[in-house]
Structure formats: C-alpha cells, structure tokens
Enzyme design. Structure first.
Site: not given
Ligand SMILES: *Cc1c(COP(=O)(O)O)cnc(C)c1O
Length: 797
Positions: A346, A534-535, A540, A642, A646
């Site tokens: 990952h 995101k985190r 990032k 991911t 979305k």
């Molecule tokens: C999809 C998702 C992530 C991953 O987000 P990235 O932008 O790909 O880092 C993290 N937390 C939650 C709650 C998510 O639904």
C-alpha cells in the site's frame, strides 16, 4: 416480513414488543432501530446459513481476506438497499410515524480503520458478496475504533470512540468457535520418532472469540461473513496476578492504532498482528480439515490475502501449523505456504515500511521467530548462489538484518503475488522501491488499481443523482458500473446538464445546512465547494491548500475590489495523536478560517470550513456536494487514493497532481476534464536522488509565497506566538521535503483557471458529466473481478 408494507408493519410491531418488552407507544427510537436491525438479521439468516453450507461443500477455491482494519461506516441503509427493501421499509416506517433517517442517526459508525486502507477492505467486502464470490473477511473487533475528533480553540482533541456502547446489532458471538493464541514462553526441540519436534512451553494463552457479521451482497443470495476476533482471558489461567493478565489480554482488542503510515514500535501492536493471524488461520484450517481432511492440497482450495504487511505473520504461522501440527517437512510446507499467500503493498513511504526489532519479536513469538529465521537463511542462501560474495546485495534484501525483521521482505518472499494499488504505484515498486525483488520474482508483481463500492458512494450517498441517472440511462449501472458510460450520450443535452447542476445545488444546500449547524458559519451554495478531505499528512499537502487560501485572502486585502468566483474551502482530516506536525497544520487551517470567515472585507468571496471528526458517514454527505476534489499530494507519494474516485463518481472535478490513481482518472476523462498541475513523480524522484531543489529561492522570488509564509511567524495570527514556527522551518530550514513551495505557482495558476471554467456553468457540468460517465472503471467490482481472476482464481457461485 419484507414482502409488503402491511406485513412489514405487523412484524415490526410484534417484534418490537417482544424484543424491548414494552408497547410500541412507549418505544424509543433506539428500540425501533434495534428492532429493525434484528428483523434484517432474521431475514438474511437463511441465506447466511445457506451460503456457509455451500462454502463447506464446494471444491473450488475460496479467499480469506486478512486486514488489520475495516472502515465500515454505518450498515443499516446499505443493508436495506442491498436486500432491495429500502423503499418498502421507509414507507412502512413512515406509516408508523418513524423516520428511517432518524433511526440511521442512532447507528454508530463502525470505524475500525484509519483511512484509505481500511475503507478499501470495507469496499472489497461489498463487491465480493455482490459478485457472489466465495470470500471471507477476518479482522479484529476493536472495542474502540478510530478516536473521535473535536476541535477546541482550533486544536485537535481526541476522545475515545465508543461504537459498542449500545451494542452492535449486526454481530453474532460464536463462543464455540473460540481458539487459543500463545505468546511468550520457550520452545523446546526434541527428537520424537526420528523427527525433530518443537514444543512451545510456558506460553501465555489468550482466547480469541469470533464475532461474525453478515456481509450482504447487492440483490444477491450471497451473504458472506466478516469475522472479527475479540481477545479474552483463557479459562483457569495459572497466573500470579490474574487481574494483570486479564487487563493485558483484553488490551489486545482494546483499540485500533491511530496511525496508518508510521511504524508504531509497540509490543501490543505486534501482539495484535499475531492475534489476528493465528486466530484466522486456526479457524480457516479447522473449516478446511472438516472438508478435506489433510492440508497438503491447501493451496489448491484456499487463498489467503494479506492487506499490507500487518498480517504478514500468516506466512510463518501457516508454516508452523503445517510442520508442527500437520507433520509436513519444510519443503512441502513452504511450497504450500508460498502458493497460498498473496500480498498487497500500500505504500512506498519508508517510514511506513514495517520492521520489528528482534529483541521484541523473538521473546514474544519464539517459535514464529525461529521459522522466520529459517525462511531468511534459506532465502539468503539462494541469493548467495546467484551472486556469491555480494554481501551488500544480500544484506539489502534479507528478511532479517541490522537487528530487525523486515515485514515487506517476508511478504514478498513468502507469497505468490505482490500487487500495487495503482499503475504508477506498481511501476514505482517494480522500477525503484522493490526493484531487486522484482528482478528475482518478476512473475509475482502485478497491479490492481483500487476501487470504491459505488453502491455506497453513489447509490446510497447521493440518492438524488442516483435516481436521476437511473431515469436517464436505466438502473443497470447499479450492478454494472461501466454502464455509466452511456451518460456520454448526453454531453450536449442542455436539459440534462441543467438537471445535474440543480442536483449538485441541492446537495450543496444540504451540506451548507450541516456546516451551519456544526460551525455556525453560513456559506453560499452558489460558491465553488472546494474540498480536501482525507487523513492529515505532510505528503498530502493540506499545507499547499491553506497557503494558497492565505494568498487569496492577502489579494483581497490588498485590493478590496479583487474579483474572484466565490469559494467555500472545506477541510476534513484527522491527525494521528502523536503526529505533532500534522496537528500544527490543523491549527493553522482553523486559525486562518477564524480570520477569514470574520473579516467583513472578504464577504461572500470566500469561506474556510474545517469539519471535525471526518469519518465514513460524514464523507457520504460531503462527496455529493463537492465541485472541486483536491488531490494534491507530492507526486509519487500517494499510492492510489480512493477519495479521488468517490469525488469523481459524484461529479466533482479533480484538481490534482499526477500521482496515484489521479493519473488513471486523467487517462479516462481526458486532459480537458481534469485540472492537473505540479511536479511529476519522475521529477520528484530525480530531486530526491540528485538534489538541486532549494525552497529558499521560491520564497525569495515569489512575493505571494513570501507573504503567506512570513505570516506563519510575524504575528499575523493573534495569540499564537511561535505556534507555526515548525511549519515555517519545514518549508525553509528543512528545505521543504514535499515541494510545497515548488508547486505553489503552478497550483495557484490552476486554481485561477478552475474559477474561470466554473463561470461557464454548462461547460463545467459537461466536464462533470464526463467524470461521472467514466467513473465506472473505479468501482471495486472491477477491482475485485481482477483480484478474483488474476490472483485468487476464485469463481462466482
Ligand atoms: C475514502 C476515505 C479515505 C481515503 O481518502 P484518500 O483521499 O484516498 O486518502 C479516508 N477516510 C475516509 C472516511 C474515507 O471514506
């Protein structure tokens, strides 16, 4: 009970009285929620049992997915949707005076994960069941999921999360299937019947009790199982200090480590990893023995997939069982093991590559350590035969070196498949990070670009858009996400584009309402909703976003008539509690928001919103309302992402670097339907290798940068003296490792362009439509089909 509204209501009424011991009129919303949950469980119980019976009978392959995290979110509505009874239940409840939305609110998010990795596991479960594939999930039933985040005075405060406080209607405790896990103690080797045998003496035993949750496929008969293990004291422990033993035992499934990139050097974490692996393998093999007797054909019928290296001890644990319990010799056991295990990598971030000090590993898991040692010795022997005398090469590839066990090396050597999670990431693995391993085992490496459960992230999260799409192109996209491509026929249909616009507007109004309730800030739903959720991590680059926001603010202050398309900048992010720098960025975003949102000179031109406690259920409200998807990681650092997918499937336009799956988004939608900027991964890697970047130059020569960066330390933020010095230093003293200043100009230019394009609403909607239409590729159904065909070799039932 779900065949018509009247039957539903009658059953609901009776069931509630039976379950809660009170009349319907006296019942609380929680009683009603519990009742509905129980009805669903009863409704699926036949299919659940039947699915398991089928799995005991089939001779084809089955997959077991091992993951230390599952970020499931809420399950009630998704289960209703997948069972095809959502509308009926909603109607029945309405007639009883109950709002399904209110019941949904009572369900706690199952937040047994940090972010992308755990959410991927959850999306995969949905797709495996929906595709009628024989797959089982295994994880840990953490008592506390990821911490709850509060923002107090702009700072992150962490509260323990309590998802089990009111119980979990979806789980079934299976005490009769408990297994024992052994830690510590000593291993004794003895000759018995001319064979060397190993005995684990004086071990401390922990009982692992499974809690099973049904995984309900979309309109399918398949109900798979997610088995979460709970750690409990074993009976009659021979212990001096029983309370200490009880506490230490229960700690194993007490909490999820709130960190997804740094290697937590904690004994407890290694205990959790072995606990998951040993419990899962014992349970897998028990079922297997029932069906096949002996284990010598295991790899013909079972694939065990490890999500990142956290469950990599599955390799030595399987070896242990095959040799010590089954009596196979090393070669036989090794052949079975390496043909049973497959592994997903990952990340290539070096701080995230797990390694465990021998001094911790060996005493905690003495027999497992012996086996890892032997795997290592045999592997090093092979390396020696290839390149005799090349000690540097051997040391670099060894599984045990410099006092550490390197988990990724063990995973590659002990598995038959190693996959990356996006094209670029897999190429970086093959050509750089894991290149020497790729040269030894080229056949193992493959790519599986991540995906998302589109039935959660579009069908469930965005009902307005989903309904409109089904009216327009028919509902086949719900099963076959690729069918979204039919939308391309409407690219120039103004009425369709206008309807897309108005759906987005309604979703933005709903989010604006949430923002008002949570933050007290009123935002204009006509503005661009520009979102980064995101985190929080340095790579990032939330910092790039907020520095640019500060620059825009400075523009407005210098020129009161500065004209810009109004923006609402929305952030959501949790920082690991021990990640000092990430917490500084959260404070910075909140401090900037405080100033900007209250400056009358700014007016409606911009607002900055930080939504606290970002999690799956909040995410489901954010994605449908986003116009701009911020995917601005330093190129080469984000394995896939991911969140980007979305956003895309909800019609947001990506503003991103050429990193992770952003590259594949661009390939699909074309250059005209995405905003990209910044260094490429090759350029970034070149700088890392050869130097040549000096952030100071960008600071001195770009006034916009200097002004915003100086504001970190010149008193611009009142009352937080020295607060942001570490950020200032990271950019200058430490030479800006993530190229924030380097990419600033390119980002700012691209942001200007985003504003210009947004002014032409039909052009924007046409781009948005192209994104939705091409997002089908990113359904985890596609990803799982690839895993099933290329790696697991499993077939739908
Ligand atoms: C999809 C998702 C992530 C991953 O987000 P990235 O932008 O790909 O880092 C993290 N937390 C939650 C709650 C998510 O639904």
């Amino acid at each position: 009970m779900f065949s018509n509204v009247k039957k539903f209501k009658d059953t609901f009424y009776k069931r509630l009285e039976m379950l809660c011991g009170k009349s319907f009129d006296e019942s609380t919303a929680r009683d009603q929620y519990e009742t509905l949950g129980h009805m669903i469980r009863e409704f699926v119980s036949n299919d659940w049992i039947a699915t398991n019976e089928r799995y005991l009978a089939i001779t084809g392959k089955q997959v077991y997915y091992l993951s230390i995290e599952y970020l499931l979110g809420k399950l009630l509505r998704q289960n209703l949707i997948n069972l095809g009874v959502e509308a009926l239940v909603e109607e029945g409840l309405r007639e009883l005076g109950i709002d399904l939305n209110e019941l949904e609110e009572l369900e706690a998010d199952a937040g047994l994960g940090n972010g992308g990795l755990g959410r991927l596991a959850a999306c995969f479960l949905d797709s495996i069941a929906s595709l009628n594939l024989p797959g089982h999930g295994h994880g840990i039933r953490y008592k506390h999921g990821l911490f709850e985040q509060k923002i107090v005075d702009g700072y992150q405060v962490e509260l323990p999360e309590q998802w089990l406080r009111s119980g979990n209607v979806w789980e079934v405790r299976k005490a009769d299937l408990a297994v024992k896990i052994r830690f510590w103690g000593k291993v004794e080797a003895k000759m018995e019947h001319n064979r060397l045998t190993f005995h684990h003496l004086n071990a401390e035993t922990v009982t692992a009790v499974p809690y099973d949750m049904p995984v309900i496929g979309y309109e399918s008969k398949t109900v798979n199982t997610l088995r979460l293990w709970n750690a409990e004291p074993s009976q009659f422990p021979i212990h001096d200090d029983i309370l200490k033993y009880k506490r230490e035992t229960e700690m194993i499934s007490e909490l999820l480590y709130p960190d997804d990139t740094h290697d937590e050097g904690k004994i407890l974490r290694l205990k959790q990893q072995y606990f998951l692996v040993s419990a899962s393998l014992q349970s897998i093999l028990k079922a297997y023995r029932k069906q096949h007797g002996k284990l010598d054909q295991l790899h013909e019928h079972v694939c065990i997939h490890i999500n990142d290296t956290h469950p990599v001890l599955a390799i030595p644990e399987l070896m242990r069982i095959l040799m010590d319990e089954e009596g196979l010799d090393w070669e036989q056991a090794w052949n079975i093991t390496k043909n049973t295990i497959s592994y997903t990598n990952h990340t290539t971030l070096s701080e995230a590559l797990e390694k465990w000090p021998i001094r911790i590993f060996q005493p905690l898991l003495p027999r497992i350590y012996m086996i890892v040692e032997e795997i290592n010795e045999r592997f090093c022997h092979e390396l020696w035969d290839e390149t005799p005398g090349d000690w540097a090469r051997i040391a670099g590839l060894a599984i045990i070196a410099d006092g550490y066990v390197k988990m990724a090396h063990l995973a590659i050597v002990g598995s038959f498949s190693v996959n990356g999670v996006a094209k670029l990431h897999t190429e970086i693995l093959k050509q750089r990070e894991m290149k020497p391993f790729y040269q030894i085992f080229p056949e193992k490496f493959n790519n599986k670009t991540n995906g998302i459960a589109h039935r959660r992230w579009l069908l469930k999260a965005n009902p307005k858009l989903a309904t409109f799409l089904s009216e327009l192109i028919g509902p086949s996209w719900i099963r076959s996400a690729e069918d979204l491509s039919q939308l391309m026929n409407y690219q120039n249909d103004t009425s369709v584009l206008e309807q897309l616009e108005s759906i987005k507007k309604e979703n933005k109004q709903e989010l604006a309402q949430i923002i008002l309730e949570k933050t007290g800030v009123s935002v204009d739903s006509g503005a661009i909703f520009d979102v980064q959720v995101k985190r929080l991590h340095a790579y990032k680059r939330q910092l790039l976003n907020i520095l640019h926001i500060m620059h825009l603010y400075n523009r407005i202050k210098e020129d009161a008539s500065y004209s810009m398309v109004p923006r609402v900048f929305i952030f959501g992010a949790k920082a690991s509690p021990g990640y000092y720098y990430a917490k500084k960025i959260i404070k910075l975003i909140n401090s900037a928001a405080e100033i900007i949102n209250h400056d009358p000179k700014v007016g409606d031109r911009m607002k900055v919103i930080f939504l606290e406690n970002y999690r799956v259920s909040l995410a489901e409200k954010i994605f449908p309302a986003a116009d701009v998807s911020e995917q601005i990681s330093t190129a080469s650092k984000e394995a896939s992402g991911t969140g980007n997918m979305k956003f895309m499937i909800n019609g947001a336009l990506t503003l991103g670097t050429l990193d992770g799956a952003n590259i594949e988004i661009r390939e699909l939608v074309g250059d005209d339907n995405i905003f990209t900027f910044g260094l490429t991964s090759d350029e970034v890697l070149h700088y890392y290798q050869h130097g040549g970047y000096q952030s100071e130059g960008y600071y001195h020569h770009d006034y916009r940068i200097r002004q915003a960066v100086d504001q970190l330390v010149n008193g611009f933020f009142p009352g937080v003296y020295n607060e942001f010095e570490p950020i200032f230093d990271s950019l200058l003293e430490e030479n800006d490792q993530y190229f924030v200043l380097k990419d600033f100009a390119s980002y700012a230019d691209t942001q200007l362009n985003v504003g210009e394009v947004f002014k032409d609403s039909m052009r924007w909607q046409k781009m948005s439509l192209a994104n939705i239409a091409n997002a089908g590729y990113f359904s985890s159904d596609r990803t799982i089909k690839e895993y099933a065909e290329d790696i697991w070799k499993i077939n739908p039932l």
